[in-house]
Write a protein that holds these residues in place. Sequence first.
Motif, short mmCIF file in Angstrom:
data_model
loop_
_atom_site.label_atom_id
_atom_site.label_comp_id
_atom_site.label_asym_id
_atom_site.label_seq_id
_atom_site.Cartn_x
_atom_site.Cartn_y
_atom_site.Cartn_z
N VAL A 10 0.85 -1.19 0.00
CA VAL A 10 0.00 0.00 0.00
C VAL A 10 0.88 1.24 0.00
CG1 VAL A 10 -1.94 1.14 1.13
CG2 VAL A 10 -1.57 -1.32 1.49
N ASP A 11 0.72 2.08 -1.02
CA ASP A 11 1.54 3.30 -1.08
C ASP A 11 0.84 4.30 -1.99
OD1 ASP A 11 3.65 5.20 -1.13
OD2 ASP A 11 5.08 3.55 -0.77
N ASP A 12 0.77 5.57 -1.57
CA ASP A 12 0.13 6.56 -2.43
C ASP A 12 1.11 7.11 -3.46
OD1 ASP A 12 1.58 7.85 -0.41
OD2 ASP A 12 0.40 9.69 -0.71
N SER A 13 2.38 6.80 -3.28
CA SER A 13 3.36 7.23 -4.28
C SER A 13 3.54 6.13 -5.33
CB SER A 13 4.70 7.53 -3.61
OG SER A 13 5.76 7.24 -4.49
N LEU A 54 2.74 -1.27 4.47
CA LEU A 54 1.77 -0.19 4.54
C LEU A 54 2.45 1.17 4.72
CD1 LEU A 54 -1.21 0.70 4.82
CD2 LEU A 54 -1.13 -0.04 7.22
N ASP A 55 2.31 1.99 3.70
CA ASP A 55 2.86 3.35 3.75
C ASP A 55 2.13 4.13 4.85
OD1 ASP A 55 4.28 5.64 3.07
OD2 ASP A 55 2.78 6.24 1.55
N VAL A 56 2.88 4.89 5.64
CA VAL A 56 2.26 5.64 6.72
C VAL A 56 1.66 6.95 6.21
CG1 VAL A 56 2.67 6.92 8.87
CG2 VAL A 56 3.70 4.66 8.53
N GLU A 57 2.48 7.72 5.44
CA GLU A 57 2.03 9.05 5.03
C GLU A 57 1.21 8.96 3.75
OE1 GLU A 57 5.47 8.53 5.49
OE2 GLU A 57 5.66 9.34 7.51
N MET A 58 -0.11 8.98 3.96
CA MET A 58 -1.04 8.95 2.81
C MET A 58 -2.20 9.87 3.15
SD MET A 58 -1.36 4.91 1.76
CE MET A 58 -2.06 4.39 3.31
N PRO A 59 -2.93 10.37 2.11
CA PRO A 59 -4.17 11.11 2.39
C PRO A 59 -5.13 10.17 3.14
CG PRO A 59 -3.62 11.18 0.05
CD PRO A 59 -2.69 10.22 0.66
N ALA A 107 12.19 1.87 7.05
CA ALA A 107 12.41 3.10 6.30
C ALA A 107 12.35 2.81 4.81
CB ALA A 107 13.77 3.68 6.67
N LYS A 108 11.74 3.72 4.08
CA LYS A 108 11.67 3.57 2.61
C LYS A 108 12.93 4.14 1.98
CE LYS A 108 7.63 5.67 1.66
NZ LYS A 108 6.39 5.98 0.89
N PRO A 109 13.37 3.62 0.89
CA PRO A 109 12.94 2.37 0.29
C PRO A 109 13.55 1.19 1.03
CG PRO A 109 14.72 3.30 -1.00
CD PRO A 109 14.46 4.26 0.12
#
Length: 332
Positions: A10-13, A54-59, A107-109
Amino acid sequence: MGETMKALIVDDSPSSLAYHCALIDSMGLESVSAAGGREALERYQEQKFDFILLDVEMPSPDGYEVARRIRATESPDEWTPIIFLTGRTDEESLSKGIEAGGDDYLAKPVSELVLAAKMAALRRLNHIRSALVTTAGQLRDTNHLLWQANEKLKTIAAVDGLTGIANRRRLDEMLGREWGRAIREHTPLSVLMADVDFFKLYNDSYGHQAGDDCLRKISGALALAARRPGDLAARYGGEEFAIVLPNTPLEGARHVAQFALEKVLSLGIPHKASKVRDQVSISIGVASVCPDTAKCSCCADLVKMADRALYEAKERGRARVVWAESTPSETV
Ligand SMILES: [Mg+2]
């Protein structure tokens, strides 16, 4: 986790999503992508995953919210590992992630090396977890079986094997309890002791099988006499029976005794060896006290009083009711 692990990414980027999906695929795992929190929850509803990146920073809903909702819908024996992906790896974000229901924080990536190490750790965790779930399930089953066995034991321990009415043990227990209650509530307590007349001669004439049948029938008659809730008919031992009547004065106990005697006589069981009648009869002794003002100091004394009255009933010719502390007797 199955042969091929399936992961939800899951990632908004879009570029980060593509990178992590490719990484998962390159490790020989199956990846399912979600471009945001809402889509992630939809995918989660549709299918089972071995873990979630799961990406943390998303809308909204952001990663924390998605994790919370997943944990809220999981059943207690379900657990999908959640690994947060974030640009921020400060301690506060980390603890917030764990609180939200995440299991790790990367940490990404993410590099292949780190992810492979996490997979190995997850596999171990999952293995322990399923072992625990199995053990807990077995414990539940075992507990239930134990409970069932205990219930059965309690019943067996309280019931007379031959007649099916209460046994001596249950009687003593109940008598002690009712004695205490009668003292507390200032109520009378009555006990009937009954004996089958010339039962030894009955056995000698008709055999032990018939003797057992006779005791069963008499038990049934006595159980009918002790029919109010709280009354108890019990086999005292051999051909002796007892009836406990809580909150019952002498007058009421005499009625019950008379009723019991009539019930037994109405069974009409032939007894050619009896010296009082040609059918099976019983003798009954009745005793009644108010324990808080009583002349007897314990329930054993009450039983003794009833026993003495029973003895007197036999002395006076059997097939009758005699009560303690009074002279007249009743004959049928
Ligand atoms: Mg993001």
